[in-house]
Write a protein that holds these residues in place. Structure first.
Motif, PDB file in Angstrom:
ATOM      1  N   UNK A  92       0.816  -1.211   0.000  1.00 30.24           N
ATOM      2  CA  UNK A  92       0.000   0.000   0.000  1.00 30.24           C
ATOM      3  C   UNK A  92       0.848   1.260   0.000  1.00 30.24           C
ATOM      4  N   UNK A  93       1.993   1.222   0.705  1.00 25.57           N
ATOM      5  CA  UNK A  93       2.835   2.421   0.758  1.00 25.57           C
ATOM      6  C   UNK A  93       3.843   2.489  -0.381  1.00 25.57           C
ATOM      7  N   UNK A  94       3.877   1.465  -1.229  1.00 24.15           N
ATOM      8  CA  UNK A  94       4.788   1.400  -2.382  1.00 24.15           C
ATOM      9  C   UNK A  94       6.244   1.546  -1.964  1.00 24.15           C
ATOM     10  N   UNK A  95       6.567   1.147  -0.736  1.00 22.71           N
ATOM     11  CA  UNK A  95       7.897   1.402  -0.185  1.00 22.71           C
ATOM     12  C   UNK A  95       8.432   0.248   0.649  1.00 22.71           C
ATOM     13  N   UNK A  96       7.867  -0.945   0.517  1.00 22.28           N
ATOM     14  CA  UNK A  96       8.203  -2.056   1.410  1.00 22.28           C
ATOM     15  C   UNK A  96       9.203  -3.018   0.776  1.00 22.28           C
ATOM     16  N   UNK A  97      10.234  -3.340   1.551  1.00 22.70           N
ATOM     17  CA  UNK A  97      11.264  -4.303   1.164  1.00 22.70           C
ATOM     18  C   UNK A  97      11.231  -5.443   2.176  1.00 22.70           C
ATOM     19  N   UNK A  98      11.251  -6.687   1.705  1.00 20.96           N
ATOM     20  CA  UNK A  98      11.354  -7.830   2.601  1.00 20.96           C
ATOM     21  C   UNK A  98      12.783  -8.359   2.594  1.00 20.96           C
TER      22      UNK A  98
ATOM     23  N   UNK B  14      12.363 -10.109   8.172  1.00 16.22           N
ATOM     24  CA  UNK B  14      12.429  -8.679   8.446  1.00 16.22           C
ATOM     25  C   UNK B  14      11.865  -7.877   7.292  1.00 16.22           C
ATOM     26  N   UNK B  15      11.663  -6.598   7.536  1.00 19.49           N
ATOM     27  CA  UNK B  15      11.144  -5.707   6.504  1.00 19.49           C
ATOM     28  C   UNK B  15      11.716  -4.317   6.715  1.00 19.49           C
ATOM     29  N   UNK B  16      11.709  -3.545   5.658  1.00 20.15           N
ATOM     30  CA  UNK B  16      12.109  -2.145   5.735  1.00 20.15           C
ATOM     31  C   UNK B  16      11.113  -1.319   4.940  1.00 20.15           C
ATOM     32  N   UNK B  17      10.828  -0.153   5.458  1.00 18.37           N
ATOM     33  CA  UNK B  17      10.043   0.846   4.724  1.00 18.37           C
ATOM     34  C   UNK B  17      11.027   1.922   4.319  1.00 18.37           C
ATOM     35  N   UNK B  18      11.235   2.079   3.017  1.00 18.69           N
ATOM     36  CA  UNK B  18      12.243   3.024   2.543  1.00 18.69           C
ATOM     37  C   UNK B  18      11.601   4.365   2.222  1.00 18.69           C
ATOM     38  N   UNK B  19      12.387   5.420   2.413  1.00 16.18           N
ATOM     39  CA  UNK B  19      11.918   6.781   2.141  1.00 16.18           C
ATOM     40  C   UNK B  19      11.882   7.037   0.635  1.00 16.18           C
ATOM     41  N   UNK B  20      11.038   7.973   0.194  1.00 19.42           N
ATOM     42  CA  UNK B  20      11.032   8.332  -1.235  1.00 19.42           C
ATOM     43  C   UNK B  20      12.410   8.818  -1.683  1.00 19.42           C
ATOM     44  N   UNK B  21      12.669   8.641  -2.956  1.00 20.73           N
ATOM     45  CA  UNK B  21      13.931   9.090  -3.548  1.00 20.73           C
ATOM     46  C   UNK B  21      13.604   9.970  -4.741  1.00 20.73           C
ATOM     47  N   UNK B  22      14.094  11.187  -4.700  1.00 22.81           N
ATOM     48  CA  UNK B  22      13.830  12.158  -5.783  1.00 22.81           C
ATOM     49  C   UNK B  22      12.331  12.295  -6.056  1.00 22.81           C
ATOM     50  N   UNK B  23      11.549  12.261  -4.972  1.00 22.66           N
ATOM     51  CA  UNK B  23      10.114  12.460  -5.093  1.00 22.66           C
ATOM     52  C   UNK B  23       9.334  11.249  -5.567  1.00 22.66           C
TER      53      UNK B  23
END
Length: 334
Positions: A148-154, A208-217
């Motif tokens: 949903x957040x388009x930012x999830x890494x497993x 584990x998982x990570x939610x990464x921040x946007x990059x260049x918008x």
């Protein structure tokens, strides 16, 4: 797995103390990050990185540091009579891939380990993970999933936390190859793991998982796409495993895969097993069911986790049950 120098190996006794089943002969960790940040006067929240910490992580990971990062071992386990509870089951559930399809040539199945030459979506969604572990630079593998957040890494649980500490300077480099970062470097805003891994580093729940921040918008899966997921879908499945092993005979620069019909671990865990020769640095790489060699897309159903010392050509990955599904829900809603 993850190979690293002896001097970087925590003792087996220390890992047993963390409650990770049985005697561990070379605890390894392709760990990930969780830089803490909180308002002044408040206790830091584990696994959360402030924007300033994210920027420091991006600046920290120069090409030179990435090349020098140590591939921490995949967890290695000795024979033991100790057993932990099997992963909690739930209803079967599937999340469809959001990665665009692209043509891929047929490759060998089964395959015990070698370069992935087919191309396809997996070459964009999978990547290397870099982080700082106890003051040392280290690497793992990970994969972008539909969320949903388009930012999830497993990734693996020990790629975000190991021996009681969350890792810092955590970044994800999708599509990494030969020192190239074609889709950029993505800093974690938050890292998290299953409750069982967070509390006691239980090998059954090494997820584990990570939610990464946007990059260049832009958000991660808008750039590279996201693989699908499958939970509670049983054992003895045809699966493909991917990662960036960096210990001999590999060097971390190539994208490696294994494939075959999995078997259920009959010794310590409730994990899937797969014939695979990947080494240190591959921890956290994705396992897929319903993987299409024609498009490079599939349903992520596990991650590279550990090997037994006496079975060097078998890799094990945790069962994606109810707790893995809950972790995914927590990550995608962050």
């Amino acid at each position: 797995m993850i190979g690293r120098p002896r001097s970087l190996r925590p003792s087996g006794a220390a890992f047993v103390r963390r409650g990770v089943l049985g005697a561990l002969a070379g605890v390894a960790a392709l760990l990930a990050t969780g830089v803490s940040a909180a308002p002044a006067g408040a206790a830091p929240e584990p696994g959360v990185a402030a924007p300033s910490a994210q920027q420091r992580a991006l600046a920290f990971w120069t090409p030179e540091r990435m090349r020098a990062a140590t591939p921490l071992d995949v967890l290695t386990v000795d024979r033991s009579q100790v057993r932990t509870a099997a992963p909690r089951k739930g209803k079967a559930a599937v999340v469809a891939p959001s990665a665009p399809a692209s043509a891929v040539g047929p490759l060998a199945f089964p395959h015990g380990g070698g370069p992935w030459s087919g191309g396809g979506a997996v070459t964009r969604t999978a990547g290397r993970v870099f982080f700082t572990y106890q003051g040392r630079t280290a690497s793992c593998s990970g994969n972008a999933v539909t969320s949903a957040n388009k930012s999830t890494v497993l990734t693996a649980g020990h790629c975000v936390k190991m021996q009681g500490s969350w890792h810092t300077n955590w970044v994800f480099v999708p599509g990494y190859h030969d020192g190239q970062r074609p889709y950029g470097t993505w800093a974690a805003a938050r890292t998290l793991a299953t409750p069982q891994w967070t509390a006691s580093e239980d090998i059954n729940y090494d997820i584990g998982a990570a939610v990464v921040a946007p990059l260049d918008g832009q958000r991660l899966t808008d750039v590279v796409g996201g693989q699908g997921l499958a939970f509670n879908t049983g054992y003895n499945e045809a699966m493909y495993s991917f990662g960036f092993p960096a210990a001999a005979p590999y060097d971390g620069e190539k994208f490696i895969y294994c494939s075959g019909t999995t078997f259920r671990d009959f010794l310590l865990s409730g994990d899937h097993g797969l014939t695979c020769n990947m080494t240190g640095g591959s921890s956290g790489g994705p396992w897929f069911t319903q993987f299409s060699e024609a498009t490079g897309t599939g349903l992520q159903s596990s991650v590279n986790s550990f090997k037994y010392n006496f079975l060097p050509n078998a890799m094990y990955g945790p069962y994606f049950g109810a707790d893995a599904q809950n972790l995914y829900q927590s990550a995608q809603s962050s």
